[in-house]
Motif scaffolding. Structure first.
Motif, short mmCIF file in Angstrom:
data_model
loop_
_atom_site.label_atom_id
_atom_site.label_comp_id
_atom_site.label_asym_id
_atom_site.label_seq_id
_atom_site.Cartn_x
_atom_site.Cartn_y
_atom_site.Cartn_z
N ALA A 236 12.71 36.04 1.28
CA ALA A 236 12.31 35.66 0.00
C ALA A 236 12.77 34.32 -0.06
O ALA A 236 13.75 33.50 0.15
N ASP A 238 14.10 31.57 -3.80
CA ASP A 238 14.04 31.68 -5.48
C ASP A 238 14.14 29.85 -5.35
O ASP A 238 15.09 29.90 -4.97
N THR A 240 14.25 28.50 -8.29
CA THR A 240 14.44 28.18 -9.65
C THR A 240 15.09 26.58 -10.19
O THR A 240 14.81 26.50 -11.25
N ARG A 264 8.31 36.83 -0.03
CA ARG A 264 8.50 37.17 -1.94
C ARG A 264 9.17 35.67 -2.58
O ARG A 264 10.00 35.43 -2.00
N VAL A 266 10.59 33.97 -6.25
CA VAL A 266 11.06 33.85 -7.87
C VAL A 266 10.11 32.73 -8.35
O VAL A 266 11.14 31.92 -7.52
N ASP A 284 15.99 41.55 -14.28
CA ASP A 284 15.13 41.49 -13.30
C ASP A 284 15.45 41.37 -11.64
O ASP A 284 15.06 41.09 -10.72
N ARG A 285 16.31 39.65 -11.82
CA ARG A 285 16.67 39.01 -11.28
C ARG A 285 17.67 40.44 -9.40
O ARG A 285 17.58 40.25 -8.27
N SER A 288 14.33 41.55 -7.82
CA SER A 288 13.66 40.62 -7.74
C SER A 288 12.95 40.80 -5.56
O SER A 288 12.47 40.58 -5.19
N PHE A 289 14.59 41.12 -5.38
CA PHE A 289 14.60 40.60 -3.63
C PHE A 289 15.07 42.76 -2.29
O PHE A 289 15.79 42.45 -2.29
#
Length: 301
Positions: A236, A238, A240, A264, A266, A284-285, A288-289
């Motif tokens: 995954a 992220d 950000t 996945r 974000v 949410d976070r 997310s994973f």
């Protein structure tokens, strides 16, 4: 005894990467200058490379089985210990955040306190997240149908790179939820403010977090992030901090690379400066994973 007074030289700190629970120098052997908000030199940070990123992924993968297999309650205890260690080094982190973000000591201390509180908040979720991410499902037929969340695996994180509170509070806000749910992470630290992240590695090393659960690499995001996005052993991503680091085009390229291995993802905020890390994080976070495993079991007569 001589009365001569000698001027004492400060012992300058040597910052290193944090990979596999150890503190290696960058594979390149190179460093780059980190400056404060006024452009004045603060320290030299290791210039991480693609090889460093690959080594970090290996360490993260090796730690997945042990960390994900730890009971949720025990993970919460381990994360709470990290908060204790952060509290003990509060003044150091406040000084680093102040220098990194060009803010006063009081504001920096408040951000450090918020980071500690957020770490504790996520620690409290370790044995509770299953109650909101899983449960018993109503089905037609004589079956029990149960869904339970499981960690995705290795998560690559492009840390926040801009905005108020990004250097520590933002960093904690992306690392803590991923590891609270049993994942391991490889973090590309904020290139413009890596010192709080590298110091966080020292806190993790002296807490109960197993080596390899969190791996932190400083350097150019453009060198590190593509390796994480395309690596087949990263589950995954992220993104950000991707837009703030290298622009919207780079973020899109990373997302496309991640799609090749069905990661996945974000996605980053379109305006990274608009993200306020002091806001309540929500769940949410945490979600997310996570993958969902559903089990069917026949009812007894």
């Amino acid at each position: 005894m001589s009365d001569t007074t000698y001027a004492r030289l400060d012992v300058l700190k040597t910052y290193k990467l944090y990979v596999g629970g150890k503190f290696p120098r960058s594979e390149s052997g190179r460093v780059y200058e980190v400056t404060d908000a006024k452009g004045e030199w603060l320290a030299n940070a290791p210039l991480g490379t693609r090889k460093d990123a690959r080594d970090a992924v290996l360490a993260a993968r090796a730690a997945v089985k042990g960390w994900s297999g730890t009971t949720a309650y025990n993970r919460g205890q381990v994360l709470y210990r990290v908060a204790e260690m952060l509290q003990g080094r509060r003044e150091q982190f406040a000084a680093e955040v102040s220098a990194a973000e060009g803010i006063g000591p009081k504001k920096a201390a408040a951000l450090v306190d918020a980071a500690i509180d957020r770490w504790i908040w996520y620690a409290g979720w370790t044995d509770k997240v299953a109650q909101i991410a899983g449960g018993a499902n109503p089905v037609a037929g004589p079956f029990f149908n149960l869904s339970t969340p499981e960690p995705t695996g290795v998560v690559g994180i492009v840390a926040p790179q801009a905005g108020y509170g990004h250097s520590l509070l933002g960093l904690v806000s992306v690392i803590a939820p991923a590891i609270a749910t049993g994942n391991t992470v490889v973090v590309a630290a904020a290139a413009d403010a890596p010192l709080p992240a590298l110091s966080l590695g020292e806190v993790l090393a002296t807490s109960d977090v197993p080596g390899g659960v969190v791996n932190i690499i400083s350097g150019r995001t453009a060198d590190i992030a593509p390796t994480l996005a395309s690596h087949q052993d990263v589950n995954a991503l992220d993104l950000t901090g991707a837009i703030a680091a290298d622009g919207p085009g780079a973020a899109q390229a990373l997302e496309a690379a991640a799609a090749d291995t069905l990661k996945r993802v974000v996605r980053p905020e379109l305006d990274p400066f608009a993200q306020d890390w002091t806001n309540a994080p929500g769940t949410d976070r945490l979600l997310s994973f996570l993958e969902t495993k559903t089990v069917w079991h026949p009812m007894g007569i």
